[in-house]
Design a protein around this motif. Structure first.
Motif, mmCIF file in Angstrom:
data_model
loop_
_atom_site.group_PDB
_atom_site.id
_atom_site.type_symbol
_atom_site.label_atom_id
_atom_site.label_comp_id
_atom_site.label_asym_id
_atom_site.label_seq_id
_atom_site.Cartn_x
_atom_site.Cartn_y
_atom_site.Cartn_z
ATOM 1 N N ALA A 159 0.809 -1.221 0.000
ATOM 2 C CA ALA A 159 0.000 0.000 0.000
ATOM 3 C C ALA A 159 0.841 1.269 0.000
ATOM 4 C CB ALA A 159 -0.961 0.003 1.184
ATOM 5 N N ASN A 160 1.960 1.269 0.697
ATOM 6 C CA ASN A 160 2.825 2.444 0.672
ATOM 7 C C ASN A 160 4.267 1.985 0.625
ATOM 8 O OD1 ASN A 160 2.221 1.601 3.362
ATOM 9 N ND2 ASN A 160 1.182 3.511 3.744
ATOM 10 N N ARG A 161 4.808 2.023 -0.579
ATOM 11 C CA ARG A 161 6.177 1.566 -0.809
ATOM 12 C C ARG A 161 7.144 2.718 -0.607
ATOM 13 N NH1 ARG A 161 6.624 -3.073 -3.942
ATOM 14 N NH2 ARG A 161 8.768 -3.003 -3.243
ATOM 15 N N ASP A 162 8.269 2.389 -0.054
ATOM 16 C CA ASP A 162 9.307 3.368 0.273
ATOM 17 C C ASP A 162 9.946 3.903 -0.998
ATOM 18 O OD1 ASP A 162 11.619 4.692 1.093
ATOM 19 O OD2 ASP A 162 12.039 3.251 2.683
ATOM 20 N N PRO A 163 9.918 5.220 -1.207
ATOM 21 C CA PRO A 163 10.552 5.784 -2.409
ATOM 22 C C PRO A 163 12.050 5.504 -2.491
ATOM 23 C CG PRO A 163 9.049 7.350 -1.441
ATOM 24 C CD PRO A 163 9.175 6.213 -0.459
ATOM 25 N N LEU A 164 12.695 5.265 -1.354
ATOM 26 C CA LEU A 164 14.127 4.952 -1.409
ATOM 27 C C LEU A 164 14.382 3.547 -1.941
ATOM 28 C CD1 LEU A 164 15.541 6.632 1.829
ATOM 29 C CD2 LEU A 164 15.508 7.501 -0.521
ATOM 30 N N THR A 165 13.325 2.771 -2.187
ATOM 31 C CA THR A 165 13.484 1.461 -2.814
ATOM 32 C C THR A 165 13.187 1.537 -4.314
ATOM 33 O OG1 THR A 165 11.199 0.751 -2.329
ATOM 34 C CG2 THR A 165 12.899 0.213 -0.693
ATOM 35 N N GLY A 166 13.104 2.759 -4.840
ATOM 36 C CA GLY A 166 12.925 2.931 -6.280
ATOM 37 C C GLY A 166 11.502 3.170 -6.715
ATOM 38 N N HIS A 167 10.583 3.365 -5.788
ATOM 39 C CA HIS A 167 9.190 3.614 -6.125
ATOM 40 C C HIS A 167 8.915 5.108 -6.105
ATOM 41 C CE1 HIS A 167 8.308 -0.646 -5.971
ATOM 42 N NE2 HIS A 167 9.148 -0.674 -4.954
ATOM 43 N N ALA A 168 7.946 5.527 -6.889
ATOM 44 C CA ALA A 168 7.620 6.951 -6.955
ATOM 45 C C ALA A 168 7.133 7.442 -5.595
ATOM 46 C CB ALA A 168 6.544 7.187 -8.014
ATOM 47 N N ALA A 169 7.622 8.605 -5.212
ATOM 48 C CA ALA A 169 7.183 9.218 -3.956
ATOM 49 C C ALA A 169 5.823 9.864 -4.158
ATOM 50 C CB ALA A 169 8.191 10.271 -3.511
ATOM 51 N N GLU A 170 5.020 9.869 -3.102
ATOM 52 C CA GLU A 170 3.778 10.629 -3.147
ATOM 53 C C GLU A 170 4.160 12.085 -3.404
ATOM 54 O OE1 GLU A 170 1.277 9.940 0.270
ATOM 55 O OE2 GLU A 170 1.826 7.827 0.280
ATOM 56 N N ALA A 171 3.283 12.820 -4.063
ATOM 57 C CA ALA A 171 3.596 14.183 -4.495
ATOM 58 C C ALA A 171 4.130 15.056 -3.361
ATOM 59 C CB ALA A 171 2.358 14.826 -5.130
ATOM 60 N N GLU A 172 3.525 14.979 -2.187
ATOM 61 C CA GLU A 172 3.975 15.852 -1.100
ATOM 62 C C GLU A 172 5.375 15.509 -0.614
ATOM 63 O OE1 GLU A 172 2.099 15.690 2.805
ATOM 64 O OE2 GLU A 172 1.406 13.661 2.388
ATOM 65 N N PHE A 173 5.828 14.261 -0.830
ATOM 66 C CA PHE A 173 7.144 13.842 -0.358
ATOM 67 C C PHE A 173 8.221 13.898 -1.441
ATOM 68 C CE2 PHE A 173 4.367 11.669 2.729
ATOM 69 C CZ PHE A 173 4.878 12.234 3.883
ATOM 70 N N ALA A 174 7.847 14.125 -2.677
ATOM 71 C CA ALA A 174 8.823 14.120 -3.771
ATOM 72 C C ALA A 174 9.983 15.086 -3.533
ATOM 73 C CB ALA A 174 8.129 14.402 -5.103
ATOM 74 N N PRO A 175 9.751 16.335 -3.105
ATOM 75 C CA PRO A 175 10.894 17.230 -2.855
ATOM 76 C C PRO A 175 11.828 16.725 -1.751
ATOM 77 C CG PRO A 175 8.850 18.487 -2.999
ATOM 78 C CD PRO A 175 8.476 17.033 -2.952
ATOM 79 N N LEU A 176 11.270 16.091 -0.737
ATOM 80 C CA LEU A 176 12.089 15.541 0.345
ATOM 81 C C LEU A 176 13.042 14.483 -0.192
ATOM 82 C CD1 LEU A 176 12.746 14.971 3.394
ATOM 83 C CD2 LEU A 176 10.860 13.319 3.311
ATOM 84 N N PHE A 177 12.516 13.531 -0.950
ATOM 85 C CA PHE A 177 13.361 12.457 -1.463
ATOM 86 C C PHE A 177 14.348 12.973 -2.494
ATOM 87 C CE2 PHE A 177 9.866 10.124 0.416
ATOM 88 C CZ PHE A 177 10.587 9.281 1.229
ATOM 89 N N GLN A 178 13.960 13.965 -3.268
ATOM 90 C CA GLN A 178 14.882 14.577 -4.229
ATOM 91 C C GLN A 178 16.053 15.215 -3.483
ATOM 92 O OE1 GLN A 178 14.534 14.119 -7.365
ATOM 93 N NE2 GLN A 178 16.044 15.499 -8.213
ATOM 94 N N ARG A 179 15.766 15.908 -2.391
ATOM 95 C CA ARG A 179 16.815 16.560 -1.593
ATOM 96 C C ARG A 179 17.783 15.525 -1.033
ATOM 97 N NH1 ARG A 179 14.749 20.398 2.929
ATOM 98 N NH2 ARG A 179 14.460 21.700 1.111
ATOM 99 N N ILE A 180 17.232 14.442 -0.483
ATOM 100 C CA ILE A 180 18.083 13.394 0.092
ATOM 101 C C ILE A 180 18.950 12.758 -0.992
ATOM 102 C CG2 ILE A 180 18.082 11.107 1.187
ATOM 103 C CD1 ILE A 180 15.545 12.037 2.729
ATOM 104 N N LEU A 181 18.341 12.393 -2.108
ATOM 105 C CA LEU A 181 19.083 11.700 -3.169
ATOM 106 C C LEU A 181 20.181 12.561 -3.782
ATOM 107 C CD1 LEU A 181 16.172 9.803 -4.941
ATOM 108 C CD2 LEU A 181 17.964 8.835 -3.491
ATOM 109 N N LEU A 182 19.933 13.857 -3.917
ATOM 110 C CA LEU A 182 20.934 14.727 -4.535
ATOM 111 C C LEU A 182 22.098 15.060 -3.610
ATOM 112 C CD1 LEU A 182 18.705 17.166 -6.606
ATOM 113 C CD2 LEU A 182 20.109 15.268 -7.438
ATOM 114 N N ALA A 183 21.864 15.038 -2.307
ATOM 115 C CA ALA A 183 22.910 15.459 -1.376
ATOM 116 C C ALA A 183 23.608 14.308 -0.671
ATOM 117 C CB ALA A 183 22.324 16.404 -0.332
ATOM 118 N N ALA A 184 22.904 13.224 -0.437
ATOM 119 C CA ALA A 184 23.487 12.111 0.309
ATOM 120 C C ALA A 184 24.498 11.370 -0.555
ATOM 121 C CB ALA A 184 22.392 11.155 0.766
#
Length: 194
Positions: A159-184
């Motif tokens: 029902a809710n897959r973790d975007p860090l496992t390669g699944h699309a983030a829900e719209a409200e969380f997309a900027p968060l995961f983008q920030r983590i992926l670009l900086a980490a």
């Protein structure tokens, strides 16, 4: 073939472990370079832990997986009690770490060592928690759960897959995961090596 709940749990553990290790790498790199870490990225990482593993992943383990295993594997009851206790304390512990990060950010260098120790202890405890689940719980679940159990678990975990496992983030969380992926740093992100 769709992944099963147990595969999803393992994928989410791997993604979380990589992110937690990246957090420690970011801290170590900043210390080596005698500079402050990127507080925005560290906050984003801890927010992710609070929003995904604590709020979505752990409740499904404690409320859906563990009760089924308690019925079929009573010998694992002490292990599951410890894991449930970890789950109950998880939100409080990540919030304490977020507070220590805020103290470091606002008060500076005098709070660096305390935050780094807290972060390293938190990461070590979390990695051990996931290792116990993978060593004790997941193999037992594969042995004893029936088709009905698996279907209920599969539905809940898909029902809710973790975007860090390669699944699309829900719209409200997309900027968060983008920030983590670009900086980490790798293994979780595309940022500079740790």
């Amino acid at each position: 073939m769709k992944p099963t709940a147990l595969d999803i749990i393992r994928e989410e553990h791997q993604a979380l472990a990589a992110m937690l290790r990246s957090l420690v790498l970011l801290l170590a790199q900043a210390r080596r370079e005698s500079r402050l870490p990127d507080f925005n990225v560290l906050r984003a990482m801890l927010f992710y832990v609070d929003e995904f593993p604590e709020a979505l992943h752990h409740p499904k383990e404690s409320e859906l997986l563990f009760p089924r295993l308690r019925e079929r594997c009573p010998e694992l009851a002490p292990v599951m009690a410890r894991l449930d206790d970890d789950h109950r304390k998880g939100e409080r512990e990540v919030r304490a770490l977020q507070h220590a990060l805020l103290a470091f950010e606002l008060l500076g260098e005098p709070r660096r060592a305390a935050f780094e120790r807290a972060a390293e202890g938190y990461v070590a405890a979390y990695l051990e928690h996931m290792a116990i689940e993978e060593r004790e719980i997941l193999p037992a679940a594969r042995r004893v759960l029936g088709a009905d159990d698996c279907q209920a678990l599969d539905t809940a975990f898909a029902a809710n897959r973790d975007p860090l496992t390669g699944h699309a983030a829900e719209a409200e969380f997309a900027p968060l995961f983008q920030r983590i992926l670009l900086a980490a740093p790798a293994p979780i992100g595309l940022g500079p090596p740790g």
